[in-house]
Design an enzyme around this catalytic site. Structure first.
Site, PDB file in Angstrom:
ATOM      1  N   ASN A  10       0.863  -1.185   0.000  1.00  0.00           N
ATOM      2  CA  ASN A  10       0.000   0.000   0.000  1.00  0.00           C
ATOM      3  C   ASN A  10       0.897   1.232   0.000  1.00  0.00           C
ATOM      4  O   ASN A  10       1.526   1.546   1.008  1.00  0.00           O
ATOM      5  CB  ASN A  10      -0.895  -0.032   1.255  1.00  0.00           C
ATOM      6  CG  ASN A  10      -1.728   1.229   1.392  1.00  0.00           C
ATOM      7  OD1 ASN A  10      -1.791   2.052   0.481  1.00  0.00           O
ATOM      8  ND2 ASN A  10      -2.372   1.378   2.538  1.00  0.00           N
ATOM      9  N   LYS A  12       0.069   4.296  -0.204  1.00  0.00           N
ATOM     10  CA  LYS A  12      -0.559   5.475   0.416  1.00  0.00           C
ATOM     11  C   LYS A  12      -0.350   6.702  -0.492  1.00  0.00           C
ATOM     12  O   LYS A  12      -0.357   6.561  -1.708  1.00  0.00           O
ATOM     13  CB  LYS A  12      -0.013   5.675   1.829  1.00  0.00           C
ATOM     14  CG  LYS A  12      -0.135   4.380   2.654  1.00  0.00           C
ATOM     15  CD  LYS A  12       0.090   4.544   4.110  1.00  0.00           C
ATOM     16  CE  LYS A  12      -0.079   3.196   4.805  1.00  0.00           C
ATOM     17  NZ  LYS A  12       0.052   3.244   6.248  1.00  0.00           N
ATOM     18  N   HIS A  96      -9.402   1.076   5.011  1.00  0.00           N
ATOM     19  CA  HIS A  96      -8.112   1.224   5.695  1.00  0.00           C
ATOM     20  C   HIS A  96      -8.301   2.125   6.922  1.00  0.00           C
ATOM     21  O   HIS A  96      -9.120   3.052   6.898  1.00  0.00           O
ATOM     22  CB  HIS A  96      -7.083   1.834   4.729  1.00  0.00           C
ATOM     23  CG  HIS A  96      -5.692   1.777   5.279  1.00  0.00           C
ATOM     24  ND1 HIS A  96      -5.227   2.700   6.180  1.00  0.00           N
ATOM     25  CD2 HIS A  96      -4.685   0.884   5.089  1.00  0.00           C
ATOM     26  CE1 HIS A  96      -3.975   2.385   6.514  1.00  0.00           C
ATOM     27  NE2 HIS A  96      -3.630   1.290   5.861  1.00  0.00           N
ATOM     28  N   GLU A  98      -6.689   4.507   8.007  1.00  0.00           N
ATOM     29  CA  GLU A  98      -6.519   5.951   7.748  1.00  0.00           C
ATOM     30  C   GLU A  98      -7.787   6.542   7.139  1.00  0.00           C
ATOM     31  O   GLU A  98      -8.113   7.705   7.369  1.00  0.00           O
ATOM     32  CB  GLU A  98      -5.289   6.164   6.845  1.00  0.00           C
ATOM     33  CG  GLU A  98      -3.998   5.916   7.624  1.00  0.00           C
ATOM     34  CD  GLU A  98      -2.849   5.350   6.808  1.00  0.00           C
ATOM     35  OE1 GLU A  98      -2.875   5.438   5.568  1.00  0.00           O
ATOM     36  OE2 GLU A  98      -1.913   4.806   7.436  1.00  0.00           O
ATOM     37  N   GLU A 168      -4.960  -4.981  10.552  1.00  0.00           N
ATOM     38  CA  GLU A 168      -3.920  -3.977  10.773  1.00  0.00           C
ATOM     39  C   GLU A 168      -4.213  -3.220  12.073  1.00  0.00           C
ATOM     40  O   GLU A 168      -5.061  -2.322  12.091  1.00  0.00           O
ATOM     41  CB  GLU A 168      -3.896  -2.962   9.623  1.00  0.00           C
ATOM     42  CG  GLU A 168      -3.633  -3.564   8.263  1.00  0.00           C
ATOM     43  CD  GLU A 168      -3.118  -2.513   7.286  1.00  0.00           C
ATOM     44  OE1 GLU A 168      -2.038  -2.711   6.750  1.00  0.00           O
ATOM     45  OE2 GLU A 168      -3.796  -1.485   7.097  1.00  0.00           O
ATOM     46  N   GLY A 174       2.934   2.320  10.728  1.00  0.00           N
ATOM     47  CA  GLY A 174       3.865   3.429  10.558  1.00  0.00           C
ATOM     48  C   GLY A 174       4.590   3.825  11.838  1.00  0.00           C
ATOM     49  O   GLY A 174       5.245   4.856  11.902  1.00  0.00           O
ATOM     50  N   SER A 214       3.896  -2.171  10.191  1.00  0.00           N
ATOM     51  CA  SER A 214       5.356  -2.210  10.356  1.00  0.00           C
ATOM     52  C   SER A 214       5.988  -3.540   9.948  1.00  0.00           C
ATOM     53  O   SER A 214       6.959  -3.990  10.558  1.00  0.00           O
ATOM     54  CB  SER A 214       5.744  -1.847  11.796  1.00  0.00           C
ATOM     55  OG  SER A 214       5.329  -0.526  12.099  1.00  0.00           O
TER      56      SER A 214
HETATM   57  P1  13P Z   1       3.367   0.371   7.603  1.00  0.00           P
HETATM   58  O1  13P Z   1       3.871  -0.928   7.014  1.00  0.00           O
HETATM   59  O2  13P Z   1       4.101   1.567   7.128  1.00  0.00           O
HETATM   60  O3  13P Z   1       3.284   0.277   9.112  1.00  0.00           O
HETATM   61  O4  13P Z   1       1.859   0.555   7.075  1.00  0.00           O
HETATM   62  C1  13P Z   1       0.970  -0.490   7.175  1.00  0.00           C
HETATM   63  C2  13P Z   1      -0.260  -0.144   6.423  1.00  0.00           C
HETATM   64  O5  13P Z   1      -1.022   0.725   6.812  1.00  0.00           O
HETATM   65  C3  13P Z   1      -0.526  -0.857   5.159  1.00  0.00           C
HETATM   66  O6  13P Z   1      -1.823  -0.630   4.717  1.00  0.00           O
END
Ligand code: 13P
Length: 252
Positions: A10, A12, A96, A98, A168, A174, A214
């Site tokens: 992803n 983003k 997601h 976010e 997740e 992140g 992560s």
């Molecule tokens: P990270 O791997 O940067 O922690 O992000 C995970 C994520 O949100 C994938 O959709």
């Protein structure tokens, strides 16, 4: 039950067209034969068409990161499932954390987005996961159960045949903080149980459940070797070809 692992990146809100091309060519040229694993990249909308074109002859599939519930209309700034399908992408990430956090997506709306994805022949990757506050209050089982049951309540298991679920935990996204293998193991089992109760045991057995939060080359093997982990949804580490490749290799 052997489930083919699925590793998805992803991206983003990262990657210009040039960067996107370099990244996917880097992955494809360095890892020509990935073995028994499905690989997906999810660029921003602006790079979908380009990435699909670059990856045309490759094993890598392409996902969008979101879609609107409707197929067209007066929804300024939104992108519909049929537009995504039209780019040649065949997956879409839905719900997601976010999107839930910053754009206030609800489980009901996420259900509508799954309908839109299926209507347009896109495979949904449904994201679920608890916040740190919910984890601290020991609500993670209940929260993920509610996210799944509310989003999937209107579907049959035939319709959801290809769906992927990504667990997740928000506190691990992140942050560099990874859930322990015990934490991942118990919640993935729980998700499979929830699916078995909603649908059938054989359906629950078939659905692929990714872990995200992560994931990096150094922890991928431990996470991906868990029985109920069928892949990873990777953020930061998916932006570097070599890191993403190491994670793909860890899945095989
Ligand atoms: P990270 O791997 O940067 O922690 O992000 C995970 C994520 O949100 C994938 O959709």
């Amino acid at each position: 039950m052997t489930r083919t692992p699925i590793i998805a990146g992803n991206w983003k809100m990262h990657m210009t067209l040039e960067d996107a091309k370099d990244l996917v060519l880097g992955i494809h040229h360095t890892l020509k034969f990935p073995g028994n694993v499905d690989v997906v990249v999810a660029p921003p909308f602006t790079a979908l068409t380009t990435v699909v074109a670059v990856l045309k002859e490759s094993y890598i599939d392409v996902a969008a990161q979101n879609l609107h519930e409707k197929d067209q209309g007066a929804y300024t700034g939104e992108i519909s499932g049929n537009f995504i399908k039209n780019t040649g992408a065949n997956y879409v990430i839905i719900g997601h954390s976010e999107r839930r956090q910053y754009f206030h997506e609800t489980n009901e709306q996420i259900g509508e987005k799954i309908t839109a994805a299926l209507r347009n022949d896109l495979i949904p990757i449904l994201c679920v996961g608890e916040t740190l506050e919910q984890r601290t209050a020991n609500e993670h089982f209940a929260v993920t159960q509610k996210q799944i049951t509310e989003a999937l309540k209107d579907f049959s298991e035939i319709e959801l045949e290809k769906m992927v679920i990504a667990y997740e935990p928000v506190w691990a996204i992140g942050t560099g903080e990874v859930a322990t293998v015990e934490q991942i193991d118990e919640i993935h089992k729980h998700i499979r149980t929830v699916l078995g109760e909603m649908f059938s045991g054989s359906f629950a057995d078939k659905v692929r459940i990714q872990y995200g939060g992560s994931v990096k080359p150094s922890n991928a093997k431990d996470i991906l070797s868990l029985e109920h982990v069928d892949g990873a949804l990777v953020g930061g580490a998916a932006l570097k070809a070599m890191d993403f490749i190491e994670i793909i290799k860890a899945a095989v």
